[in-house]
Design a protein around this motif. Structure first.
Motif, PDB file in Angstrom:
ATOM      1  N   ALA A   1      36.301 -25.191  10.568  1.00 30.92           N
ATOM      2  CA  ALA A   1      35.719 -25.974   9.474  1.00 30.92           C
ATOM      3  C   ALA A   1      34.212 -25.750   9.421  1.00 30.92           C
ATOM      4  CB  ALA A   1      36.025 -27.452   9.648  1.00 30.92           C
ATOM      5  N   LEU A   2      33.700 -25.726   8.200  1.00 32.37           N
ATOM      6  CA  LEU A   2      32.273 -25.515   7.953  1.00 32.37           C
ATOM      7  C   LEU A   2      31.830 -26.485   6.869  1.00 32.37           C
ATOM      8  CD1 LEU A   2      29.574 -23.870   8.044  1.00 32.37           C
ATOM      9  CD2 LEU A   2      30.592 -22.377   6.307  1.00 32.37           C
ATOM     10  N   LEU A   3      30.721 -27.171   7.105  1.00 27.33           N
ATOM     11  CA  LEU A   3      30.200 -28.160   6.166  1.00 27.33           C
ATOM     12  C   LEU A   3      28.814 -27.767   5.683  1.00 27.33           C
ATOM     13  CD1 LEU A   3      30.637 -31.317   5.194  1.00 27.33           C
ATOM     14  CD2 LEU A   3      28.824 -31.686   6.888  1.00 27.33           C
ATOM     15  N   THR A   4      28.569 -27.916   4.385  1.00 26.68           N
ATOM     16  CA  THR A   4      27.208 -27.808   3.854  1.00 26.68           C
ATOM     17  C   THR A   4      26.916 -29.061   3.046  1.00 26.68           C
ATOM     18  OG1 THR A   4      27.773 -26.730   1.742  1.00 26.68           O
ATOM     19  CG2 THR A   4      27.433 -25.300   3.655  1.00 26.68           C
ATOM     20  N   ASN A   5      25.674 -29.491   3.071  1.00 28.18           N
ATOM     21  CA  ASN A   5      25.240 -30.588   2.219  1.00 28.18           C
ATOM     22  C   ASN A   5      24.974 -30.064   0.818  1.00 28.18           C
ATOM     23  OD1 ASN A   5      25.299 -32.024   4.577  1.00 28.18           O
ATOM     24  ND2 ASN A   5      23.074 -32.070   4.850  1.00 28.18           N
ATOM     25  N   ILE A   6      25.053 -30.940  -0.173  1.00 25.92           N
ATOM     26  CA  ILE A   6      24.677 -30.569  -1.539  1.00 25.92           C
ATOM     27  C   ILE A   6      23.243 -31.011  -1.771  1.00 25.92           C
ATOM     28  CG2 ILE A   6      25.084 -31.090  -3.984  1.00 25.92           C
ATOM     29  CD1 ILE A   6      28.056 -31.102  -3.405  1.00 25.92           C
ATOM     30  N   THR A   7      22.413 -30.072  -2.185  1.00 19.55           N
ATOM     31  CA  THR A   7      21.002 -30.372  -2.427  1.00 19.55           C
ATOM     32  C   THR A   7      20.878 -31.323  -3.607  1.00 19.55           C
ATOM     33  OG1 THR A   7      20.345 -28.197  -1.601  1.00 19.55           O
ATOM     34  CG2 THR A   7      18.750 -29.391  -2.948  1.00 19.55           C
ATOM     35  N   GLU A   8      20.344 -32.499  -3.375  1.00 20.33           N
ATOM     36  CA  GLU A   8      20.221 -33.507  -4.428  1.00 20.33           C
ATOM     37  C   GLU A   8      19.201 -34.549  -4.009  1.00 20.33           C
ATOM     38  OE1 GLU A   8      23.993 -35.478  -4.811  1.00 20.33           O
ATOM     39  OE2 GLU A   8      24.211 -35.722  -2.654  1.00 20.33           O
ATOM     40  N   ASP A   9      18.673 -35.256  -4.980  1.00 21.69           N
ATOM     41  CA  ASP A   9      17.788 -36.383  -4.727  1.00 21.69           C
ATOM     42  C   ASP A   9      18.540 -37.662  -5.060  1.00 21.69           C
ATOM     43  OD1 ASP A   9      15.472 -34.978  -3.935  1.00 21.69           O
ATOM     44  OD2 ASP A   9      15.037 -34.484  -6.027  1.00 21.69           O
ATOM     45  N   THR A  10      18.632 -38.554  -4.095  1.00 29.47           N
ATOM     46  CA  THR A  10      19.317 -39.818  -4.321  1.00 29.47           C
ATOM     47  C   THR A  10      18.704 -40.892  -3.441  1.00 29.47           C
ATOM     48  OG1 THR A  10      21.436 -40.981  -4.204  1.00 29.47           O
ATOM     49  CG2 THR A  10      21.071 -39.226  -2.596  1.00 29.47           C
ATOM     50  N   THR A  11      18.707 -42.108  -3.930  1.00 26.12           N
ATOM     51  CA  THR A  11      18.208 -43.247  -3.156  1.00 26.12           C
ATOM     52  C   THR A  11      19.366 -44.058  -2.581  1.00 26.12           C
ATOM     53  OG1 THR A  11      18.125 -44.602  -5.159  1.00 26.12           O
ATOM     54  CG2 THR A  11      16.118 -43.408  -4.546  1.00 26.12           C
ATOM     55  N   LEU A  12      20.599 -43.602  -2.795  1.00 23.06           N
ATOM     56  CA  LEU A  12      21.768 -44.312  -2.295  1.00 23.06           C
ATOM     57  C   LEU A  12      21.882 -44.162  -0.776  1.00 23.06           C
ATOM     58  CD1 LEU A  12      24.402 -43.245  -5.001  1.00 23.06           C
ATOM     59  CD2 LEU A  12      23.180 -45.432  -4.840  1.00 23.06           C
ATOM     60  N   ASN A  13      22.511 -45.128  -0.148  1.00 30.26           N
ATOM     61  CA  ASN A  13      22.787 -45.070   1.281  1.00 30.26           C
ATOM     62  C   ASN A  13      24.282 -44.939   1.502  1.00 30.26           C
ATOM     63  OD1 ASN A  13      20.069 -45.467   2.152  1.00 30.26           O
ATOM     64  ND2 ASN A  13      20.271 -47.645   1.672  1.00 30.26           N
ATOM     65  N   PHE A  14      24.668 -44.168   2.518  1.00 33.33           N
ATOM     66  CA  PHE A  14      26.082 -43.902   2.766  1.00 33.33           C
ATOM     67  C   PHE A  14      26.418 -44.283   4.203  1.00 33.33           C
ATOM     68  CE2 PHE A  14      24.593 -41.205  -0.604  1.00 33.33           C
ATOM     69  CZ  PHE A  14      25.586 -41.340  -1.571  1.00 33.33           C
ATOM     70  N   PRO A  15      27.566 -44.930   4.408  1.00 38.08           N
ATOM     71  CA  PRO A  15      27.888 -45.481   5.730  1.00 38.08           C
ATOM     72  C   PRO A  15      28.365 -44.474   6.753  1.00 38.08           C
ATOM     73  CG  PRO A  15      29.675 -45.929   4.202  1.00 38.08           C
ATOM     74  CD  PRO A  15      28.562 -45.307   3.397  1.00 38.08           C
ATOM     75  N   GLN A  16      28.755 -43.280   6.324  1.00 35.33           N
ATOM     76  CA  GLN A  16      29.350 -42.339   7.269  1.00 35.33           C
ATOM     77  C   GLN A  16      28.702 -40.962   7.164  1.00 35.33           C
ATOM     78  OE1 GLN A  16      33.457 -42.981   7.397  1.00 35.33           O
ATOM     79  NE2 GLN A  16      33.623 -42.199   9.460  1.00 35.33           N
ATOM     80  N   SER A  17      28.517 -40.333   8.300  1.00 38.25           N
ATOM     81  CA  SER A  17      27.931 -38.997   8.342  1.00 38.25           C
ATOM     82  C   SER A  17      28.947 -37.960   7.885  1.00 38.25           C
ATOM     83  CB  SER A  17      27.477 -38.675   9.766  1.00 38.25           C
ATOM     84  OG  SER A  17      27.167 -37.309   9.901  1.00 38.25           O
ATOM     85  N   ARG A  18      28.476 -36.961   7.157  1.00 34.77           N
ATOM     86  CA  ARG A  18      29.366 -35.900   6.691  1.00 34.77           C
ATOM     87  C   ARG A  18      29.890 -35.042   7.836  1.00 34.77           C
ATOM     88  NH1 ARG A  18      24.892 -34.723   2.138  1.00 34.77           N
ATOM     89  NH2 ARG A  18      23.682 -35.296   3.972  1.00 34.77           N
ATOM     90  N   GLY A  19      29.179 -35.019   8.948  1.00 35.95           N
ATOM     91  CA  GLY A  19      29.655 -34.279  10.096  1.00 35.95           C
ATOM     92  C   GLY A  19      30.973 -34.797  10.640  1.00 35.95           C
ATOM     93  N   HIS A  20      31.320 -36.023  10.303  1.00 33.84           N
ATOM     94  CA  HIS A  20      32.604 -36.589  10.703  1.00 33.84           C
ATOM     95  C   HIS A  20      33.758 -35.827  10.064  1.00 33.84           C
ATOM     96  CE1 HIS A  20      30.682 -40.818  11.517  1.00 33.84           C
ATOM     97  NE2 HIS A  20      30.147 -39.848  12.228  1.00 33.84           N
ATOM     98  N   LEU A  21      33.531 -35.267   8.889  1.00 36.11           N
ATOM     99  CA  LEU A  21      34.602 -34.566   8.185  1.00 36.11           C
ATOM    100  C   LEU A  21      35.072 -33.344   8.961  1.00 36.11           C
ATOM    101  CD1 LEU A  21      32.994 -34.791   4.631  1.00 36.11           C
ATOM    102  CD2 LEU A  21      35.065 -35.992   5.367  1.00 36.11           C
ATOM    103  N   VAL A  22      34.134 -32.581   9.497  1.00 35.31           N
ATOM    104  CA  VAL A  22      34.478 -31.393  10.282  1.00 35.31           C
ATOM    105  C   VAL A  22      35.195 -31.799  11.561  1.00 35.31           C
ATOM    106  CG1 VAL A  22      33.555 -29.431  11.568  1.00 35.31           C
ATOM    107  CG2 VAL A  22      32.587 -30.022   9.343  1.00 35.31           C
ATOM    108  N   ALA A  23      34.620 -32.752  12.270  1.00 38.83           N
ATOM    109  CA  ALA A  23      35.169 -33.135  13.570  1.00 38.83           C
ATOM    110  C   ALA A  23      36.562 -33.739  13.453  1.00 38.83           C
ATOM    111  CB  ALA A  23      34.227 -34.116  14.252  1.00 38.83           C
ATOM    112  N   SER A  24      36.786 -34.599  12.464  1.00 38.03           N
ATOM    113  CA  SER A  24      38.088 -35.234  12.345  1.00 38.03           C
ATOM    114  C   SER A  24      39.162 -34.225  11.968  1.00 38.03           C
ATOM    115  CB  SER A  24      38.045 -36.381  11.332  1.00 38.03           C
ATOM    116  OG  SER A  24      37.614 -35.929  10.069  1.00 38.03           O
ATOM    117  N   PHE A  25      38.816 -33.204  11.157  1.00 39.54           N
ATOM    118  CA  PHE A  25      39.801 -32.167  10.825  1.00 39.54           C
ATOM    119  C   PHE A  25      40.165 -31.357  12.062  1.00 39.54           C
ATOM    120  CE2 PHE A  25      40.413 -27.619   9.741  1.00 39.54           C
ATOM    121  CZ  PHE A  25      41.659 -27.727   9.146  1.00 39.54           C
ATOM    122  N   LEU A  26      39.163 -30.947  12.825  1.00 38.64           N
ATOM    123  CA  LEU A  26      39.422 -30.117  14.003  1.00 38.64           C
ATOM    124  C   LEU A  26      40.219 -30.874  15.059  1.00 38.64           C
ATOM    125  CD1 LEU A  26      35.971 -28.338  14.389  1.00 38.64           C
ATOM    126  CD2 LEU A  26      38.064 -27.400  13.399  1.00 38.64           C
TER     127      LEU A  26
END
Length: 351
Positions: free
Chosen positions: A79-104
């Motif tokens: 699994a390989l993850l990239t972030n999408i380049t964007e400007d946002t002021t929103l806050n998110f509760p979970q790290s995207r790195g969790h997606l790779v680890a949970s799949f593996l």
């Protein structure tokens, strides 16, 4: 020629605590609990769950938020993850790195007719996109998932994405053309991401490397060096802002005021952003793997401590990068001539 080739850069703040690539289980390191990655409390013993206890993964670890950006399981899942380049002021509760680890770390599919990837993706999309409060879980991401078919002759390959902050998660199999030569970066799938300069340039160089390798029967060591050379390509006009990162494969240090990708876990003080690591993975038809992670830009304290490290899985001292920027310390480029600046793993997948 190897059956499958993957080469990738990790662009990140140089002060972000990170563990180098090594064999581990996310569960036993306290990064996985009930199939969901969470931060381990100080002094807390990692929870054990038998369905994950035998999952061996080769990856680095994002110490700050848990998870990883790229990993390969001994079963062959990648699994390989990239972030999408964007400007946002929103806050998110979970790290995207969790997606790779949970799949593996997910065990093989137990559902009749479903592959490992399909089972994982069905659990990822839908109501699980949102928290109990109705907020999106993840900032913008692209997630490449690969799983070997029974004979290892070919890989099943899917792309999952939310196309930006708060977007609905969707997924699709890679096209035949993408499976032959594919490029993934920080643009949105279907919205011009494939037209980024870095993607087009990378695919151009990759096609040339593969063609020359096939025509000349190039040995694997030479192929690896050519792929690392690909990952060092820089734009004639160095980027000075996030919007310009689309024009260069290797990012030379840029001083950004903060990480504004909307993820609370990823917030950083002012510091240098650059290509920290380059990784090349080769998989043969026999299931033999060559996995090399090589340092690129680093802070001076890291460069000094790396001189004490040994190649591969033998280490002296701590694996994590804990340095913080102080004053005007300038990043340095790792020397590719020293074995202390890379980790090399050669092994066979569990077939």
């Amino acid at each position: 020629m190897p059956k499958s080739i993957l080469c990738s850069n990790r662009d990140e703040y140089l002060s972000r605590p990170t563990e180098f690539a090594h064999f581990h289980s996310f569960e036993t390191q306290g990064h996985l609990r009930h199939g969901i990655l969470q931060d381990q409390q100080p002094g807390q013993r990692p929870t054990q769950h038998s369905q994950y206890s035998n999952t061996v993964v080769l990856s680095g670890i994002d110490v700050q938020a848990g998870g990883t950006w790229l990993g390969l399981a001994k079963t062959g899942k990648l699994a390989l993850l990239t972030n999408i380049t964007e400007d946002t002021t929103l806050n998110f509760p979970q790290s995207r790195g969790h997606l790779v680890a949970s799949f593996l770390a997910t065990p093989p599919s137990s559902l009749t007719g479903l592959t490992d990837i399909e089972q994982y993706l069905r659990g990822l999309v839908g109501p699980s996109d949102l928290t109990d409060e109705g907020r999106a879980r993840y900032a913008g991401f692209n997630l490449l998932l690969l799983s070997p078919r029974v004979t290892f002759v070919s890989y099943e390959a899917y792309l999952a994405t939310n196309r930006g902050a708060s977007g609905q998660i969707t997924y699709r199999p890679l096209t035949h053309a993408e499976r032959q030569y594919g490029g993934l970066s920080n643009g949105s799938d279907g919205y011009g991401g494939k037209e980024w300069v870095k993607v087009k340039k990378g695919l151009e160089i990759l096609r040339t490397v593969v063609k020359v390798a096939e025509d000349s029967n190039m040995d694997h060591d030479k192929i690896i060096e050519e792929l690392f050379e690909l990952l060092t390509w820089t734009s004639p006009t160095p980027p000075t802002s996030r919007a310009e990162l689309c024009n260069t494969i290797q990012v030379d240090p840029i001083l950004f005021p903060e990480n504004t990708d909307g993820n609370k876990l990823a917030q950083q003080p002012k510091g240098y952003y650059a290509t920290r690591l380059a990784t090349v993975i080769l998989v043969k038809r026999t299931g033999e793997v060559v996995f090399i992670e090589r340092d690129r830009w680093m802070l001076p304290d890291e460069a000094k401590s790396n001189a004490e490290r040994k190649q591969g899985s033998e280490w002296s001292g701590d694996r994590s990068r804990q340095g913080e920027e102080r004053g005007e310390r300038k990043p340095v480029l790792a020397s590719t001539l020293s074995s202390a600046t890379q980790r090399v793993y050669r092994f066979k997948l569990d077939m």
